[in-house]
Design an enzyme around this catalytic site. Sequence first.
Site, PDB file in Angstrom:
ATOM      1  N   ASP A 174      13.249   2.874 -13.964  1.00 19.55           N
ATOM      2  CA  ASP A 174      11.966   2.564 -13.536  1.00 19.55           C
ATOM      3  C   ASP A 174      12.469   3.295 -12.027  1.00 19.55           C
ATOM      4  O   ASP A 174      13.500   2.859 -12.021  1.00 19.55           O
ATOM      5  CB  ASP A 174      11.851   0.815 -13.238  1.00 19.55           C
ATOM      6  CG  ASP A 174      11.195   0.529 -12.367  1.00 19.55           C
ATOM      7  OD1 ASP A 174      10.720   1.324 -11.905  1.00 19.55           O
ATOM      8  OD2 ASP A 174      11.445  -0.760 -11.833  1.00 19.55           O
ATOM      9  N   ILE A 175      11.396   4.201 -11.773  1.00 11.76           N
ATOM     10  CA  ILE A 175      11.576   5.165 -10.147  1.00 11.76           C
ATOM     11  C   ILE A 175      11.825   4.221  -9.493  1.00 11.76           C
ATOM     12  O   ILE A 175      12.501   4.324  -8.507  1.00 11.76           O
ATOM     13  CB  ILE A 175      10.191   6.055 -10.610  1.00 11.76           C
ATOM     14  CG1 ILE A 175      10.168   7.247  -9.957  1.00 11.76           C
ATOM     15  CG2 ILE A 175       9.220   5.573  -9.963  1.00 11.76           C
ATOM     16  CD1 ILE A 175       9.392   8.076  -9.848  1.00 11.76           C
ATOM     17  N   ASN A 194      -4.188   6.802  -6.657  1.00 10.40           N
ATOM     18  CA  ASN A 194      -5.488   7.396  -6.820  1.00 10.40           C
ATOM     19  C   ASN A 194      -5.565   7.401  -5.744  1.00 10.40           C
ATOM     20  O   ASN A 194      -5.667   7.559  -4.772  1.00 10.40           O
ATOM     21  CB  ASN A 194      -6.256   6.668  -7.503  1.00 10.40           C
ATOM     22  CG  ASN A 194      -6.086   4.706  -6.830  1.00 10.40           C
ATOM     23  OD1 ASN A 194      -6.549   5.463  -5.856  1.00 10.40           O
ATOM     24  ND2 ASN A 194      -6.021   4.388  -7.283  1.00 10.40           N
ATOM     25  N   GLY A 209       0.036   0.678 -12.887  1.00  8.54           N
ATOM     26  CA  GLY A 209       0.782   1.554 -13.184  1.00  8.54           C
ATOM     27  C   GLY A 209       2.138   1.665 -12.799  1.00  8.54           C
ATOM     28  O   GLY A 209       2.484   0.772 -11.699  1.00  8.54           O
ATOM     29  N   VAL A 210       2.487   3.192 -12.634  1.00  3.89           N
ATOM     30  CA  VAL A 210       3.274   3.334 -11.540  1.00  3.89           C
ATOM     31  C   VAL A 210       3.266   3.670 -10.339  1.00  3.89           C
ATOM     32  O   VAL A 210       4.359   2.473  -9.301  1.00  3.89           O
ATOM     33  CB  VAL A 210       4.210   4.563 -11.278  1.00  3.89           C
ATOM     34  CG1 VAL A 210       3.386   5.368 -11.013  1.00  3.89           C
ATOM     35  CG2 VAL A 210       5.549   4.844 -10.591  1.00  3.89           C
ATOM     36  N   ASP A 211       2.274   3.283  -9.526  1.00  6.16           N
ATOM     37  CA  ASP A 211       1.699   2.876  -8.455  1.00  6.16           C
ATOM     38  C   ASP A 211       1.786   1.085  -8.175  1.00  6.16           C
ATOM     39  O   ASP A 211       2.576   0.928  -6.774  1.00  6.16           O
ATOM     40  CB  ASP A 211       0.382   3.146  -8.436  1.00  6.16           C
ATOM     41  CG  ASP A 211      -0.678   3.790  -7.164  1.00  6.16           C
ATOM     42  OD1 ASP A 211      -0.261   3.402  -5.780  1.00  6.16           O
ATOM     43  OD2 ASP A 211      -1.964   3.737  -7.166  1.00  6.16           O
ATOM     44  N   SER A 233      -0.493  11.707 -14.440  1.00  6.93           N
ATOM     45  CA  SER A 233      -1.989  11.043 -15.135  1.00  6.93           C
ATOM     46  C   SER A 233      -1.353  10.720 -16.509  1.00  6.93           C
ATOM     47  O   SER A 233      -2.463  10.523 -17.492  1.00  6.93           O
ATOM     48  CB  SER A 233      -2.705  12.807 -14.884  1.00  6.93           C
ATOM     49  OG  SER A 233      -3.210  13.436 -13.434  1.00  6.93           O
ATOM     50  N   GLY A 256      -0.725   7.926 -17.668  1.00  2.36           N
ATOM     51  CA  GLY A 256      -0.469   6.850 -18.388  1.00  2.36           C
ATOM     52  C   GLY A 256      -1.961   6.566 -18.108  1.00  2.36           C
ATOM     53  O   GLY A 256      -2.671   6.793 -18.982  1.00  2.36           O
ATOM     54  N   VAL A 257      -2.724   5.170 -17.233  1.00  2.00           N
ATOM     55  CA  VAL A 257      -3.682   5.425 -17.451  1.00  2.00           C
ATOM     56  C   VAL A 257      -5.325   6.433 -17.006  1.00  2.00           C
ATOM     57  O   VAL A 257      -6.344   6.266 -17.716  1.00  2.00           O
ATOM     58  CB  VAL A 257      -4.342   4.377 -16.056  1.00  2.00           C
ATOM     59  CG1 VAL A 257      -5.589   4.455 -15.652  1.00  2.00           C
ATOM     60  CG2 VAL A 257      -3.721   3.356 -16.040  1.00  2.00           C
TER      61      VAL A 257
HETATM   62  N1  AR6 Z   1       8.836   3.982 -13.523  1.00  2.00           N
HETATM   63  C1  AR6 Z   1       8.693   4.995 -13.975  1.00  2.00           C
HETATM   64  N2  AR6 Z   1       7.930   5.827 -13.961  1.00  2.00           N
HETATM   65  C2  AR6 Z   1       6.489   4.239 -14.390  1.00  2.00           C
HETATM   66  C3  AR6 Z   1       6.677   3.645 -14.028  1.00  2.00           C
HETATM   67  C4  AR6 Z   1       7.943   3.151 -13.576  1.00  2.00           C
HETATM   68  N3  AR6 Z   1       8.155   2.057 -12.863  1.00  2.00           N
HETATM   69  N4  AR6 Z   1       5.958   2.859 -14.209  1.00  2.00           N
HETATM   70  C5  AR6 Z   1       4.700   3.463 -15.160  1.00  2.00           C
HETATM   71  N5  AR6 Z   1       5.953   4.786 -15.364  1.00  2.00           N
HETATM   72  P1  AR6 Z   1       0.268   5.840 -14.597  1.00  2.00           P
HETATM   73  P2  AR6 Z   1      -1.581   8.045 -14.417  1.00  2.00           P
HETATM   74  C6  AR6 Z   1       4.976   6.277 -16.364  1.00  2.00           C
HETATM   75  O1  AR6 Z   1      -0.357   5.072 -15.247  1.00  2.00           O
HETATM   76  O2  AR6 Z   1      -1.677   7.789 -15.392  1.00  2.00           O
HETATM   77  C7  AR6 Z   1      -2.868   3.178 -11.329  1.00  2.00           C
HETATM   78  O3  AR6 Z   1      -3.602   2.936 -11.179  1.00  2.00           O
HETATM   79  C8  AR6 Z   1       3.469   5.164 -17.454  1.00  2.00           C
HETATM   80  O4  AR6 Z   1       4.415   5.326 -18.340  1.00  2.00           O
HETATM   81  O5  AR6 Z   1       0.900   5.374 -13.610  1.00  2.00           O
HETATM   82  O6  AR6 Z   1      -1.691   8.985 -12.738  1.00  2.00           O
HETATM   83  C9  AR6 Z   1      -2.795   4.350 -10.097  1.00  2.00           C
HETATM   84  O7  AR6 Z   1      -4.037   3.614  -8.938  1.00  2.00           O
HETATM   85  C10 AR6 Z   1       3.195   7.174 -17.641  1.00  2.00           C
HETATM   86  O8  AR6 Z   1       3.843   7.714 -18.629  1.00  2.00           O
HETATM   87  O9  AR6 Z   1      -0.344   7.009 -13.592  1.00  2.00           O
HETATM   88  C11 AR6 Z   1      -4.064   6.077 -10.951  1.00  2.00           C
HETATM   89  O10 AR6 Z   1      -5.090   5.087 -10.683  1.00  2.00           O
HETATM   90  C12 AR6 Z   1       3.514   7.363 -15.679  1.00  2.00           C
HETATM   91  O11 AR6 Z   1       3.996   6.494 -15.177  1.00  2.00           O
HETATM   92  C13 AR6 Z   1      -3.675   5.593 -12.176  1.00  2.00           C
HETATM   93  O12 AR6 Z   1      -3.131   3.962 -12.234  1.00  2.00           O
HETATM   94  C14 AR6 Z   1       1.996   8.435 -14.620  1.00  2.00           C
HETATM   95  O13 AR6 Z   1       1.375   6.688 -15.749  1.00  2.00           O
HETATM   96  C15 AR6 Z   1      -3.397   6.366 -12.162  1.00  2.00           C
HETATM   97  O14 AR6 Z   1      -2.842   7.225 -13.071  1.00  2.00           O
END
Ligand code: AR6
Length: 185
Positions: free
Chosen positions: A14-15, A28, A36-38, A121, A123-124
Site C-alpha cells: 500500500d503506497i 484528478n 482509489g489511491v487518491d 491512470s 484504475g478508475v
Molecule cells: N497503494 C498503491 N496503489 C494503489 C492503492 C494503494 N493504496 N490503491 C489503489 N492503487 P486509481 P487512476 C492502484 O483508480 O486510474 C481517483 O478517484 C490501483 O490498483 O487510484 O489514475 C482520482 O481522484 C491502480 O493500479 O487512479 C481520480 O478521479 C492505480 O493505483 C481517478 O481516481 C491507480 O488507480 C484517477 O484514476
Amino acid sequence: MTASPDRIELISNDITQLRVDAIVNAANRSLLGGGGVDGAIHRAAGPELLAECRTLNGCETGQAKITRGYRLPAHYVVHAVGPIWQGGDRNEPELLAACYRNCLNLAVANNIRTIAFPAISCGVYGYPLDEAARIAVREVRSFLANEDRIETVYLVCFGEAVHDAYRQALQEEAREERRADGTSR
Ligand code: AR6
C-alpha cells in the site's frame, strides 16, 4: 521485491505505508481527493493535505504539483493527473509519459531521492495496464539515465496484474537495451 540495475524497484504494498521521500498520487484535475489511491492517500495523510490541496487551484492533465505528506511516513506527495483512457488517440500516451517526467522533475527540484509511483491512470481512468507499464518503465529509465540525484524509483504494484505488467515491461526494456548495445544473447 524485484530490483533492476538501474534503480527501479517493483514493490507490492500500500503506497501510503511507504517510508520514502515522496509518494505520487494518481489525482484528478481538482486535486481535491477522490477514490482509489487518491482516497487512500488523503485518508492516511489527514485533513491538512486537503487544506493544502485547496490552495493549488487544481492541475492540468499530464502535469503534477507537490504538497507535504502530513501524517504519511512520506515527506511529500506529488499529485499527478493522468489521462482518462479514451481509446488511445486522444494523446493519452504523451500525457501519461508527461506525468512521469513532471513528477520526476519536481522530485529533483525538491531534493527528493526516493519516490514511489502508483500505476497512474490504471484504475478508475481505465488505461490498459500493459501499455501504461511500458510507458512508466520507459520514462523512468530514461530519466534516471540522465539524473543521479534520484536514488530509487519504486513502482508500486497493487495487485498481481500490475506486478506482471511491470515485470514484463522491465524485461522488454532490458532486451531492447541489449539489442541496442549489440550484446543480444
Ligand atoms: N497503494 C498503491 N496503489 C494503489 C492503492 C494503494 N493504496 N490503491 C489503489 N492503487 P486509481 P487512476 C492502484 O483508480 O486510474 C481517483 O478517484 C490501483 O490498483 O487510484 O489514475 C482520482 O481522484 C491502480 O493500479 O487512479 C481520480 O478521479 C492505480 O493505483 C481517478 O481516481 C491507480 O488507480 C484517477 O484514476
